[in-house]
Design a protein around this motif. Sequence first.
Motif, short mmCIF file in Angstrom:
data_model
loop_
_atom_site.label_atom_id
_atom_site.label_comp_id
_atom_site.label_asym_id
_atom_site.label_seq_id
_atom_site.Cartn_x
_atom_site.Cartn_y
_atom_site.Cartn_z
N VAL A 58 43.58 40.00 46.27
CA VAL A 58 44.16 38.92 47.08
C VAL A 58 43.48 37.62 46.66
O VAL A 58 42.27 37.47 46.85
CB VAL A 58 43.97 39.19 48.59
CG1 VAL A 58 44.60 38.07 49.41
CG2 VAL A 58 44.56 40.54 48.97
N LEU A 59 44.25 36.70 46.09
CA LEU A 59 43.66 35.54 45.43
C LEU A 59 44.09 34.22 46.05
O LEU A 59 45.28 33.96 46.23
CB LEU A 59 44.08 35.55 43.94
CG LEU A 59 43.73 34.33 43.10
CD1 LEU A 59 42.22 34.22 42.90
CD2 LEU A 59 44.44 34.40 41.75
N ASP A 60 43.10 33.37 46.34
CA ASP A 60 43.36 31.98 46.68
C ASP A 60 43.33 31.21 45.37
O ASP A 60 42.35 31.28 44.63
CB ASP A 60 42.28 31.45 47.64
CG ASP A 60 42.49 29.98 48.00
OD1 ASP A 60 43.56 29.43 47.71
OD2 ASP A 60 41.56 29.38 48.56
N LEU A 61 44.39 30.49 45.06
CA LEU A 61 44.45 29.78 43.77
C LEU A 61 43.42 28.66 43.67
O LEU A 61 42.91 28.36 42.59
CB LEU A 61 45.85 29.16 43.57
CG LEU A 61 47.01 30.13 43.35
CD1 LEU A 61 48.32 29.35 43.26
CD2 LEU A 61 46.80 30.96 42.09
N ASN A 62 43.10 28.03 44.79
CA ASN A 62 42.27 26.83 44.77
C ASN A 62 40.79 27.18 44.89
O ASN A 62 40.18 27.07 45.95
CB ASN A 62 42.70 25.90 45.91
CG ASN A 62 42.31 24.46 45.65
OD1 ASN A 62 41.84 24.13 44.57
ND2 ASN A 62 42.50 23.61 46.63
N LEU A 63 40.18 27.62 43.78
CA LEU A 63 38.79 28.03 43.76
C LEU A 63 37.93 26.97 43.08
O LEU A 63 38.44 26.17 42.29
CB LEU A 63 38.65 29.36 43.00
CG LEU A 63 39.40 30.56 43.60
CD1 LEU A 63 39.36 31.73 42.63
CD2 LEU A 63 38.82 30.95 44.94
N PRO A 64 36.61 26.96 43.35
CA PRO A 64 35.74 25.93 42.77
C PRO A 64 35.73 25.91 41.24
O PRO A 64 35.56 24.85 40.63
CB PRO A 64 34.35 26.32 43.30
CG PRO A 64 34.61 27.12 44.53
CD PRO A 64 35.89 27.84 44.28
N ASP A 65 35.92 27.08 40.60
CA ASP A 65 35.86 27.14 39.14
C ASP A 65 37.22 27.37 38.49
O ASP A 65 37.32 27.86 37.37
CB ASP A 65 34.87 28.22 38.68
CG ASP A 65 35.19 29.61 39.25
OD1 ASP A 65 36.00 29.70 40.20
OD2 ASP A 65 34.62 30.60 38.76
N VAL A 66 38.29 26.99 39.21
CA VAL A 66 39.65 27.15 38.68
C VAL A 66 40.43 25.86 38.89
O VAL A 66 40.36 25.26 39.96
CB VAL A 66 40.38 28.32 39.40
CG1 VAL A 66 41.84 28.37 38.99
CG2 VAL A 66 39.71 29.65 39.09
N THR A 67 41.15 25.44 37.87
CA THR A 67 41.96 24.22 38.01
C THR A 67 43.44 24.48 37.81
O THR A 67 44.25 23.57 37.89
CB THR A 67 41.52 23.14 37.00
OG1 THR A 67 41.64 23.69 35.67
CG2 THR A 67 40.09 22.70 37.25
#
Length: 225
Positions: A58-67
């Motif tokens: 289950v993934l939140d797209l807006n992560l600190p190391d993802v753009t």
Amino acid sequence: MNHNRMETALVVDDHPLFCDALALTLRSVAGISEIRKAATLAEALEALQRDGAPDIVVLDLNLPDVTGLDGLIRLRNAAGVPVVVVSSMSEERLISSAMRAGAAGYVPKHSEREVFRTAFDRLRRGESFVPDEFLDSASGDDDGSVKRDEVLIRMATLTHQQARILDLIKAGMLNKQIAYELSIAETTVKAHVTAIMRKLGVQSRTQAALLASETSFSHVLQREA
């Protein structure tokens, strides 16, 4: 044996309170008993290596190391199990692109519990899920969206290692630096770069980096009305 059993989930989200709330929801409406958590893409990839793959991610797209959507692609390739996006971003163009990048489903964070129940019922049956109000805005859309969808489909064919190398190419690293960073031989890096360019249909590292930038959120949403 139930091929689509869902007993374990890896929740990738950097908001602890939402993580806890989502864990409760998954246990009650989806029957998932074991919830693992990661706050970044890097943590999630480490968890997969350390603990093996869960039944679903289950993934939140807006992560600190993802753009951009490359995080989804890398995680899906590394896990080898369905990845459902649960995000506060619910623009149709982004949902469309995420599904083309290989997401098994897309549930807006503000959804009611029954929506989560329906989503996981469908995922357990091997079906995909998008919100009822979703209309695929990419169909018959401008050439830019079509091109971006093609890029996502190509990016989805990259292996986990190839996606990591492409990320380092985007950061401006040379083959020798990439080899040092990943602790592999420079000849291995060269072979991967050749494979990446072939899969993306480009002639140079620069073109590969430019093409990969098409998967960023800003590019995906730039024509959103």
